[in-house]
Design an enzyme around this catalytic site. Structure first.
Site, short mmCIF file in Angstrom:
data_model
loop_
_atom_site.label_atom_id
_atom_site.label_comp_id
_atom_site.label_asym_id
_atom_site.label_seq_id
_atom_site.Cartn_x
_atom_site.Cartn_y
_atom_site.Cartn_z
N GLY A 7 0.77 -1.30 -0.02
CA GLY A 7 0.00 0.05 0.04
C GLY A 7 0.88 1.20 0.07
O GLY A 7 0.57 2.30 0.44
N LYS A 33 -1.84 -2.45 -5.20
CA LYS A 33 -2.85 -2.62 -6.48
C LYS A 33 -3.15 -1.60 -7.10
O LYS A 33 -3.91 -1.82 -8.26
CB LYS A 33 -3.99 -3.24 -5.39
CG LYS A 33 -5.13 -3.94 -6.37
CD LYS A 33 -6.17 -4.44 -5.19
CE LYS A 33 -7.45 -5.02 -5.69
NZ LYS A 33 -8.26 -5.56 -4.72
N LEU A 34 -2.87 -0.25 -6.74
CA LEU A 34 -3.20 0.92 -7.36
C LEU A 34 -4.64 0.99 -7.66
O LEU A 34 -5.25 0.90 -8.69
CB LEU A 34 -2.61 1.11 -8.77
CG LEU A 34 -1.08 1.22 -8.80
CD1 LEU A 34 -0.55 1.37 -10.29
CD2 LEU A 34 -0.66 2.34 -7.72
N THR A 122 -5.77 2.00 12.88
CA THR A 122 -6.39 3.41 13.14
C THR A 122 -6.81 3.26 14.50
O THR A 122 -7.37 2.71 14.85
CB THR A 122 -7.52 3.47 12.01
OG1 THR A 122 -8.36 4.69 12.35
CG2 THR A 122 -8.33 2.22 11.94
N ASP A 123 -7.10 4.87 15.03
CA ASP A 123 -7.57 5.00 16.07
C ASP A 123 -9.37 4.51 16.04
O ASP A 123 -10.01 4.53 16.98
CB ASP A 123 -7.54 6.39 16.28
CG ASP A 123 -8.30 7.50 15.43
OD1 ASP A 123 -8.59 7.17 14.43
OD2 ASP A 123 -8.15 8.77 15.79
N GLU A 124 -9.87 4.40 14.70
CA GLU A 124 -11.31 4.16 14.54
C GLU A 124 -11.80 2.80 15.10
O GLU A 124 -12.75 2.63 15.58
CB GLU A 124 -11.67 4.27 13.13
CG GLU A 124 -11.49 5.88 12.61
CD GLU A 124 -12.16 5.96 11.21
OE1 GLU A 124 -13.15 5.39 11.09
OE2 GLU A 124 -11.67 7.08 10.71
N TYR A 146 -15.53 -0.04 7.66
CA TYR A 146 -14.08 0.31 7.57
C TYR A 146 -13.40 -0.22 8.87
O TYR A 146 -12.54 -1.03 8.84
CB TYR A 146 -13.92 1.68 7.32
CG TYR A 146 -12.48 2.25 7.68
CD1 TYR A 146 -11.33 1.83 6.76
CD2 TYR A 146 -12.15 3.01 8.61
CE1 TYR A 146 -9.87 2.03 7.14
CE2 TYR A 146 -10.85 3.56 8.90
CZ TYR A 146 -9.77 3.12 8.10
OH TYR A 146 -8.59 3.64 8.25
N LYS A 150 -10.69 -3.32 9.79
CA LYS A 150 -9.28 -2.84 10.23
C LYS A 150 -9.12 -3.43 11.61
O LYS A 150 -8.11 -3.98 12.01
CB LYS A 150 -9.34 -1.34 10.39
CG LYS A 150 -9.14 -0.68 9.08
CD LYS A 150 -7.82 -0.92 8.20
CE LYS A 150 -6.51 -0.39 8.81
NZ LYS A 150 -5.42 -0.67 7.90
N ASN A 176 -5.05 11.65 9.71
CA ASN A 176 -3.65 12.20 9.25
C ASN A 176 -4.25 13.21 8.23
O ASN A 176 -5.43 13.16 7.71
CB ASN A 176 -2.88 10.85 8.26
CG ASN A 176 -1.99 10.33 9.28
OD1 ASN A 176 -0.82 10.15 8.73
ND2 ASN A 176 -2.69 9.35 10.20
N TYR A 203 -20.51 17.69 7.05
CA TYR A 203 -21.59 16.53 7.32
C TYR A 203 -22.19 17.02 8.69
O TYR A 203 -21.40 17.56 9.79
CB TYR A 203 -20.99 15.20 7.96
CG TYR A 203 -20.61 14.39 6.68
CD1 TYR A 203 -21.50 14.26 5.70
CD2 TYR A 203 -19.39 13.70 6.42
CE1 TYR A 203 -21.35 13.45 4.44
CE2 TYR A 203 -19.05 13.08 5.42
CZ TYR A 203 -20.21 12.78 4.47
OH TYR A 203 -20.15 12.27 3.34
N1 LIG Z 1 -5.73 8.50 6.32
C1 LIG Z 1 -5.75 8.46 7.79
O1 LIG Z 1 -6.12 9.21 8.30
C2 LIG Z 1 -5.21 7.23 8.39
C3 LIG Z 1 -5.36 7.40 9.85
C4 LIG Z 1 -4.67 6.08 10.68
C5 LIG Z 1 -4.77 5.19 9.81
N2 LIG Z 1 -4.60 4.93 8.75
C6 LIG Z 1 -4.17 3.79 7.99
O2 LIG Z 1 -3.08 4.10 7.19
C7 LIG Z 1 -2.85 3.24 5.94
C8 LIG Z 1 -2.79 4.05 4.95
O3 LIG Z 1 -3.75 4.94 4.76
P1 LIG Z 1 -3.70 6.04 3.77
O4 LIG Z 1 -4.66 7.26 3.98
O5 LIG Z 1 -2.42 6.29 3.00
O6 LIG Z 1 -4.75 5.42 2.33
P2 LIG Z 1 -4.76 5.52 0.95
O7 LIG Z 1 -6.17 5.17 0.53
O8 LIG Z 1 -4.34 6.73 0.63
O9 LIG Z 1 -3.59 4.51 0.51
C9 LIG Z 1 -4.06 3.07 0.61
C10 LIG Z 1 -3.30 2.28 -0.42
O10 LIG Z 1 -3.52 0.89 -0.58
C11 LIG Z 1 -3.52 0.37 -1.63
N3 LIG Z 1 -4.31 -0.87 -1.58
C12 LIG Z 1 -5.72 -0.83 -1.33
N4 LIG Z 1 -6.13 -2.09 -1.30
C13 LIG Z 1 -4.86 -3.13 -1.65
C14 LIG Z 1 -4.67 -4.36 -2.04
N5 LIG Z 1 -5.88 -5.30 -1.88
N6 LIG Z 1 -3.47 -4.76 -2.21
C15 LIG Z 1 -2.59 -4.01 -2.43
N7 LIG Z 1 -2.71 -2.46 -2.26
C16 LIG Z 1 -4.02 -2.03 -1.94
C17 LIG Z 1 -4.24 1.38 -2.58
O11 LIG Z 1 -3.85 1.35 -3.90
C18 LIG Z 1 -3.32 2.86 -1.93
O12 LIG Z 1 -2.14 2.75 -2.53
C19 LIG Z 1 -4.25 2.44 6.11
O13 LIG Z 1 -3.89 1.22 6.40
C20 LIG Z 1 -5.19 3.25 6.83
O14 LIG Z 1 -6.25 2.33 7.63
C21 LIG Z 1 -5.03 5.92 7.74
#
Ligand SMILES: NC(=O)c1ccc[n+]([C@@H]2O[C@H](COP(=O)([O-])OP(=O)(O)OC[C@H]3O[C@@H](n4cnc5c(N)ncnc54)[C@H](O)[C@@H]3O)[C@@H](O)[C@H]2O)c1
Length: 333
Positions: A7, A33-34, A122-124, A146, A150, A176, A203
């Site tokens: 990812g 996976k993009l 995630t904190d969720e 979601y 997780k 983030n 919202y």
């Molecule tokens: N964004 C936030 O606020 C936040 C906060 C806490 C935790 N997180 C966690 O951090 C991680 C990254 O979050 P983000 O905001 O960068 O997400 P994002 O949606 O920007 O990126 C997710 C990435 O995962 C890839 N992906 C999805 N399914 C896939 C699969 N089956 N195989 C391979 N790649 C796959 C997507 O192509 C993408 O590049 C996640 O696990 C999310 O739960 C995010």
């Protein structure tokens, strides 16, 4: 260190990849996976680095995973996820596939090869908290597809530590923000709509409180846990500031020179959590500390979106337009 970053083409994953290459001199293979959220553009500044390799593939595909591990890897860091709560309400199936099956495939690969493993979470998973703050021992009460999937992934990771002795850790981040975040999420959505003179859809009453962390701080926390975390442990990494969504939107209005008249209250998300708050004492005891205050990080983030139209223009003119129309019942300008 030689890392497989799953990812890594997404928002936080690409931030982490950049840090590992530029600050640590690691060798990094990205497996991604993009999906709509993953973009090779996010590597524009590191793609030519000879220590970097990108493989397009899904974490739930054992052959794709094996192909990235053959050259020798020390640790897997898993960011791969479906990350938008609204999409999990409309179409939960991809969330189950990636978070449950995908995490399982990665854990099996790590177990067979005795690799270290870090799960990005995630904190969720803790659900909503009206007062006080969640610690790593708080009950898990996820409320959306979601966060529920997780949570399932986190429990599976912990089972691999307890059952097989896998050297696995979990890092749970708060909300983030920063450059390269897909514009369906609150801050880039509001920044781009503000810059374009579009409505700013908030919202409900907008009083949902989030504990904002800059993506560089969260990525550093993950690196810190990779280096210093104890196997089997969970570490929360929250930002230094809490803000209600409506206050975030008002700040963006000011920073972009937009008008508060653009703010439009829309029906709340079903089951919308009211407040998230994380105690980060445990990871701070390992020597990590968040560096970016929200006021500064938000101003820099707004400036980045203003200056990097090359990054968001293809998104804003593509599939995202149809998503936005479905979600908010109106078109983007
Ligand atoms: N964004 C936030 O606020 C936040 C906060 C806490 C935790 N997180 C966690 O951090 C991680 C990254 O979050 P983000 O905001 O960068 O997400 P994002 O949606 O920007 O990126 C997710 C990435 O995962 C890839 N992906 C999805 N399914 C896939 C699969 N089956 N195989 C391979 N790649 C796959 C997507 O192509 C993408 O590049 C996640 O696990 C999310 O739960 C995010």
């Amino acid at each position: 260190m030689r890392l497989l970053v799953c990812g890594g083409a997404g928002f936080i994953g690409s931030t982490f990849v950049r840090q590992r290459l530029l600050e640590h001199g690691d060798t990094v293979i990205v497996l991604d996976k993009l999906t709509y959220a993953g973009r090779e553009e996010n590597f524009h500044d590191v793609a030519s680095d000879e220590r970097f390799r990108f493989v397009r593939g899904a974490i739930e595909d054992p052959d794709a995973v094996a192909s990235t591990l053959d050259g020798g890897i020390d640790a897997i860091v898993n960011f791969a996820a479906e990350t938008h709560v609204d999409r999990s309400i409309a179409e939960p199936d991809a969330f189950v596939r990636t978070h449950a099956l995908g995490t399982y495939v990665l854990l099996e690969a790590a177990r067979e090869r005795e690799l270290r493993y870090v799960q990005v979470s995630t904190d969720e998973v803790y659900g909503s908290i009206d007062v006080g703050t969640f610690t790593e021992d708080s009950a898990l009460r996820p409320s959306s597809p979601y966060s529920a999937t997780k949570t399932g992934a986190d429990l599976l990771v912990q089972s691999y530590f307890h059952t097989y002795g896998l050297r696995a850790t979990i890092v749970r981040g708060s909300n983030n923000y920063g450059p390269y975040q897909y514009p369906e999420k609150l801050i880039p959505l509001m920044v781009l709509n503000a810059l374009h003179g579009d409505a700013l859809p908030v919202y409900g009453d907008g009083m949902q409180v989030r504990n904002w962390i800059h993506c560089t701080d969260f990525a550093h926390a993950i690196g810190h846990v990779l280096a210093h975390g104890d196997p089997g442990e969970v570490y929360n990494a929250g930002g230094p500031d809490e803000q209600a969504n409506i206050d975030v939107v008002r700040r963006i209005v000011t920073l972009t020179g937009a008008s508060e008249d653009q703010i439009e209250h829309v029906s709340d998300r079903p089951g919308h959590d009211r407040r998230y708050s994380l105690s980060s004492d445990k990871v701070c005891a390992l020597g990590w500390t968040p560096r970016v205050r929200f006021e500064d990080g938000l101003a820099e983030t707004v400036a980045w979106y203003r200056d990097n139209a090359w990054w968001w223009e293809p998104i804003r003119s593509g599939e995202y337009r149809a998503y936005y129309e479905r979600q908010y019942g109106r078109a983007l300008s």
